[in-house]
Motif scaffolding. Structure first.
Motif, PDB file in Angstrom:
ATOM      1  N   GLN A 184      36.226  28.360  51.956  1.00 36.72           N
ATOM      2  CA  GLN A 184      35.799  28.852  50.838  1.00 36.72           C
ATOM      3  C   GLN A 184      34.464  29.833  51.121  1.00 36.72           C
ATOM      4  OE1 GLN A 184      34.499  25.829  48.131  1.00 36.72           O
ATOM      5  NE2 GLN A 184      34.140  27.397  46.285  1.00 36.72           N
ATOM      6  N   TRP A 240      39.510  32.554  48.044  1.00 42.69           N
ATOM      7  CA  TRP A 240      39.343  31.127  47.889  1.00 42.69           C
ATOM      8  C   TRP A 240      40.034  30.895  46.278  1.00 42.69           C
ATOM      9  CZ3 TRP A 240      39.220  26.747  50.731  1.00 42.69           C
ATOM     10  CH2 TRP A 240      39.085  25.494  50.047  1.00 42.69           C
ATOM     11  N   GLN A 241      39.258  31.546  45.313  1.00 43.69           N
ATOM     12  CA  GLN A 241      39.723  31.383  44.056  1.00 43.69           C
ATOM     13  C   GLN A 241      41.010  31.827  43.446  1.00 43.69           C
ATOM     14  OE1 GLN A 241      36.289  33.154  41.763  1.00 43.69           O
ATOM     15  NE2 GLN A 241      34.816  31.571  42.432  1.00 43.69           N
ATOM     16  N   SER A 244      43.488  32.127  45.357  1.00 42.93           N
ATOM     17  CA  SER A 244      44.717  31.217  45.962  1.00 42.93           C
ATOM     18  C   SER A 244      44.709  29.746  45.127  1.00 42.93           C
ATOM     19  CB  SER A 244      44.477  30.976  47.261  1.00 42.93           C
ATOM     20  OG  SER A 244      44.324  32.271  47.997  1.00 42.93           O
ATOM     21  N   ASP A 273      41.887  27.992  44.437  1.00 45.03           N
ATOM     22  CA  ASP A 273      40.811  26.994  45.000  1.00 45.03           C
ATOM     23  C   ASP A 273      41.379  26.229  46.015  1.00 45.03           C
ATOM     24  OD1 ASP A 273      38.750  27.921  43.152  1.00 45.03           O
ATOM     25  OD2 ASP A 273      39.262  26.325  41.679  1.00 45.03           O
ATOM     26  N   GLN A 274      42.154  27.064  46.903  1.00 46.23           N
ATOM     27  CA  GLN A 274      42.640  26.514  48.394  1.00 46.23           C
ATOM     28  C   GLN A 274      42.646  27.499  49.255  1.00 46.23           C
ATOM     29  OE1 GLN A 274      46.777  25.308  48.105  1.00 46.23           O
ATOM     30  NE2 GLN A 274      46.899  26.637  46.287  1.00 46.23           N
ATOM     31  N   TYR A 297      44.262  38.808  42.902  1.00 45.51           N
ATOM     32  CA  TYR A 297      42.816  38.796  43.424  1.00 45.51           C
ATOM     33  C   TYR A 297      42.734  40.344  43.100  1.00 45.51           C
ATOM     34  CZ  TYR A 297      39.774  40.033  47.155  1.00 45.51           C
ATOM     35  OH  TYR A 297      38.584  40.280  47.912  1.00 45.51           O
ATOM     36  N   GLU A 326      35.065  33.819  49.029  1.00 44.78           N
ATOM     37  CA  GLU A 326      34.886  33.080  47.948  1.00 44.78           C
ATOM     38  C   GLU A 326      35.952  33.707  46.835  1.00 44.78           C
ATOM     39  OE1 GLU A 326      33.875  30.388  45.006  1.00 44.78           O
ATOM     40  OE2 GLU A 326      32.949  30.486  47.023  1.00 44.78           O
ATOM     41  N   LYS A 327      36.276  34.849  46.907  1.00 44.79           N
ATOM     42  CA  LYS A 327      37.076  35.533  45.713  1.00 44.79           C
ATOM     43  C   LYS A 327      38.524  35.179  46.381  1.00 44.79           C
ATOM     44  CE  LYS A 327      34.520  39.289  43.958  1.00 44.79           C
ATOM     45  NZ  LYS A 327      34.734  41.124  43.687  1.00 44.79           N
TER      46      LYS A 327
END
Length: 449
Positions: free
Chosen positions: A117, A124-125, A127, A129-130, A156, A121-122
């Motif tokens: 993360q 991660w979100q 996907s 939050d993984q 994304y 960060e982007k």
């Protein structure tokens, strides 16, 4: 009771043996780690087809069953950071990450990495939050490496306002001990990029499969072959509020490259089963491009570039062309200063009959129709005829034939040959001396015979 005790003793021995073997493997990895990292960096940087990299690591922590460390991978030329994260190595002979994946063959080690993360960060979100990407690499007891890279589906928007969507995709790479032989296989189910502020607002790829192999025959000779196959590649553009879609169906791209010392030679073969422009099916075709050049010395080139085959099939006939040029000891940085003394060989054959040329032009001018009308085709033929007579008829290169009573003979044709070594030349089917050839080119006019 005794059998139970024996079974329990065997289990205990196996557990202890596994712990000892795992601990011992961890020590082996630690003792060889710095040397292996240095060797890996050298092998990657020696490969002419890979990016240069620089490895830095710290925070090395060895446990009984696994080892973790922080690694940073940079491109020293661009100073761009490729990886900046924590990596885990699971010790053999049965690494835990391999067991979880259902792979039970003994391995010396298995490397597990997943994007964090903190890394992005982007992504991660996007996907869910993984981790966006995971990498599993196993190393057998012969030092051969197998790598599996997979990504999660994402939705994304990047910092430039481009919106990306992708399915879950996989890539498998196999590398031998010396990094002399590598193979790659992968697939992408779907990839979409949208950018409302660009001329091309949407690029979509469906069912892409890729394969490749890299073989080192010797210190001087390296071969790289790659192939890309996809069901559809579509481009959606919007210019002046007019929206158009270009779709390549069953597209194949094949690259074959050989590097001997600093000389790189190869060919690119591409074919498409159908090319659509909005509602119009423009036909199908294939193209073969060849090249040879010195990749390290752009100031002194002996280069050969060729279009060995271009063939396009329409409902009204075929368009065919080929071309080749060889230049000697000339700088590509100053190609605008190319003179006739620099050209060793030049050949070209072009056969563009007026019927398929007019039909194709009519299709491009009327993309919203299923097929052009006869009036559209006649208008296109008239435009090409007038244009070629006004601007091409006096060219020493292009043979314009648009007034023949036999319509099959009408079209635009090129017949060019020039060989400095043989001191032979030809234009429009007429044999010329070398000086006559360059006089025709420089003055845009064939000599009188």
């Amino acid at each position: 009771m005794k059998k139970g005790m024996i079974a329990l003793a065997i289990i205990i021995i196996l557990i202890i043996g596994y712990i000892v073997a795992s601990w011992y493997t961890g020590n082996m990895i630690q003792n060889q780690f710095e040397r292996k990292i240095t060797q890996l960096q050298e092998k990657i940087n020696q490969n002419p087809y890979l990016l240069n990299v620089e490895f830095q690591y710290d925070d090395y922590k060895k446990g009984i069953f696994s080892t973790s460390f922080h690694i940073k991978v940079n491109n020293p030329k661009t100073h761009h950071t490729l990886v900046d994260d924590v990596v885990i190595i699971y010790h053999g002979p049965l690494p835990w990450s391999e067991l979880k994946a259902g792979r039970f063959l003994p391995k010396m080690a298995a490397v597990f990495y997943r994007t964090s993360q903190d890394g992005n960060e982007k992504l991660w979100q996007a996907s869910g939050d993984q981790p966006f990407m995971t990498l599993n690499a196993s190393i057998d007891y012969y030092d051969n490496i197998n790598i599996l890279v997979a990504n999660q589906p994402i939705n994304y928007t990047d910092d430039k306002g481009r919106h990306w969507q992708t399915s879950q995709n996989n890539l498998v790479v196999s590398i031998d001990k010396q990094f002399d032989n590598m193979s790659l296989n992968g697939s992408i189910g779907q990839l979409i990029m949208e950018n409302s502020s660009a001329a091309i607002q949407r690029i979509s790829v469906n069912n892409l499969s890729l394969s490749g192999k890299y073989i080192t025959e010797s210190d001087q000779t390296h071969n790289l072959d790659q192939q890309f196959r996809l069901d559809e590649l579509s481009l959606l553009s919007r210019l002046n509020n007019d929206e158009n879609k270009l779709s390549f169906n069953k597209l194949v791209l094949t690259f074959e490259n050989t590097q001997i010392n600093d000389t790189l030679s190869g060919k690119l073969l591409t074919s498409v089963d159908s090319l659509s422009f909005d509602q119009q099916n423009l036909g199908k075709g294939q193209m073969l491009i060849g090249y040879t050049f010195d990749k390290n010395d752009l100031d002194k080139q002996n280069m050969l570039a060729s279009l060995d085959k271009f063939s396009w099939h329409t409902q009204q006939g075929e368009l065919n062309a080929n071309f080749a040029i060889q230049i000697k000891e000339v700088s590509l940085k100053s190609y605008k200063q190319l003179t006739q003394d620099d050209i060793v060989l030049a050949t070209s054959q072009v056969n563009f009959p007026l019927k398929p040329l007019s039909y194709l032009y009519a299709q491009l001018m009327n993309p919203k129709q299923n097929e052009p009308t006869q009036n559209d085709i006649d208008s296109a033929s008239q435009f090409i005829t007038v244009f070629s007579q006004l601007f091409l008829s006096n060219s020493p290169l292009i043979d314009v034939n648009v007034n023949s009573e036999n319509s099959d003979e009408n079209g635009l044709f090129i017949d060019l040959y020039y060989s400095k070594e043989k001191q032979e030349a030809r234009l429009k089917g007429k044999a010329l001396t070398i000086s006559q050839f360059w006089q025709a080119i420089n003055h845009n006019k064939l000599p009188h015979f």
